[in-house]
Write an enzyme that holds these catalytic residues in place. Sequence first.
Site, PDB file in Angstrom:
ATOM      1  N   HIS A  21      -4.415   3.333   7.359  1.00 36.08           N
ATOM      2  CA  HIS A  21      -4.333   2.455   6.184  1.00 36.08           C
ATOM      3  C   HIS A  21      -5.536   1.500   6.140  1.00 36.08           C
ATOM      4  CE1 HIS A  21      -2.215   0.170   3.015  1.00 36.08           C
ATOM      5  NE2 HIS A  21      -2.816  -0.873   3.566  1.00 36.08           N
ATOM      6  N   GLU A  22      -5.767   0.826   7.243  1.00 30.22           N
ATOM      7  CA  GLU A  22      -6.865  -0.150   7.278  1.00 30.22           C
ATOM      8  C   GLU A  22      -8.225   0.541   7.224  1.00 30.22           C
ATOM      9  OE1 GLU A  22      -6.181  -3.090   6.732  1.00 30.22           O
ATOM     10  OE2 GLU A  22      -4.031  -3.032   7.176  1.00 30.22           O
ATOM     11  N   HIS A  25      -9.228   0.850   3.619  1.00 23.76           N
ATOM     12  CA  HIS A  25      -9.826  -0.384   3.100  1.00 23.76           C
ATOM     13  C   HIS A  25     -11.252  -0.567   3.629  1.00 23.76           C
ATOM     14  CE1 HIS A  25      -6.207  -1.660   1.175  1.00 23.76           C
ATOM     15  NE2 HIS A  25      -5.537  -1.903   2.283  1.00 23.76           N
TER      16      HIS A  25
END
Length: 351
Positions: A21-22, A25
């Site tokens: 997920h990170e 980003h």
Amino acid sequence: MHIILTIIALLIVLGVVVFIHELGHFLAARWAGVRVDTFSIGFGPALIKWHDRHGTMWKIAALPLGGYVSIYGQEDTFQRKKYNDLPAAKKKGHYLSVPAWKQFIFIAAGVAMNFLLAWVIYSALFMFQPKNVQLPVIGQVIQESIAFNAGVKPGDVIVRIDEEKITNWGELIIAKELASAREANVLIVRGEKLVNIKLAPAERWGLVADGSKTEFRKKGFWGALYSGARETYHQSKTLLVVLKQIVTGERSSKQLGSFITIAEVSGKAMAMGFFALLSIIALLSVNLAVINLLPLPVLDGGYLMILIIEAVIHRKLGGRGMEFAIMFGWLLIGALFILTMWNDLARVFGL
């Protein structure tokens, strides 16, 4: 030994899902030209840390129950005046220095990576794990049940529930859950005939599978990609329906669990083998993506909604109203954390 296995499984599952997920980003921010100050797996003091050539500090923190990417200037999202007052040199790499469409991509990238991870895992499972699939053939219909009274008979094969195509008993269970609060249109193959039956809303329909009707299935490459996408979609839709039913009171909020539930499920999956652990990682990745898309100001979905509103009204949101919205979002997340922890503690200790 069981506790150690459970902890290791939790760290693996959460670590993979949060990292992906990170990473979404992070990669999107780098692509957009925004400076990334920190990439952290976990919260609190750093156990291990290092800096890359772009100045980003990578760290593994003491409390490995989540993670974050710290973006230069993202905290100034609703304080544009503060950004405007910065000297030109300090605006370089700032979150607000890039256009809104790049901000949108950056925020959506984490969720997109979680969906992608789930799709890849599910596709791999369909391709490399031959499964003895329980076919959707009715072996028994409980007397005086919803299905019995509607005319369902042993030997019937369920091929569709509402708009959901059914090819195995697992899909039947998911589709039944999705239809539990409304009348369901069930398409059945009976001999050489197609029969359409309506089943009233109920928690249980009274159907028992014919255990002898199974089939080994293994997908080819394109079939696995399609089935992986379909499974990702079904799991996402199921979670949204469950959340809706909890909000409307159709389902008990006691079904919500915290990281304790994740740890227990992960530990059991790890004991069952590599494929089972992969399946839990995929499921948690879908759950994280869907929850992050909810339109709460502190979640990715909230920031995406704000960007869409700003694009529609042609002005930036900010001021005290947005500060209160952010505060409300954090309070709601905190309340949800307390609720899920209480549910798990009550279950574990019999409170």
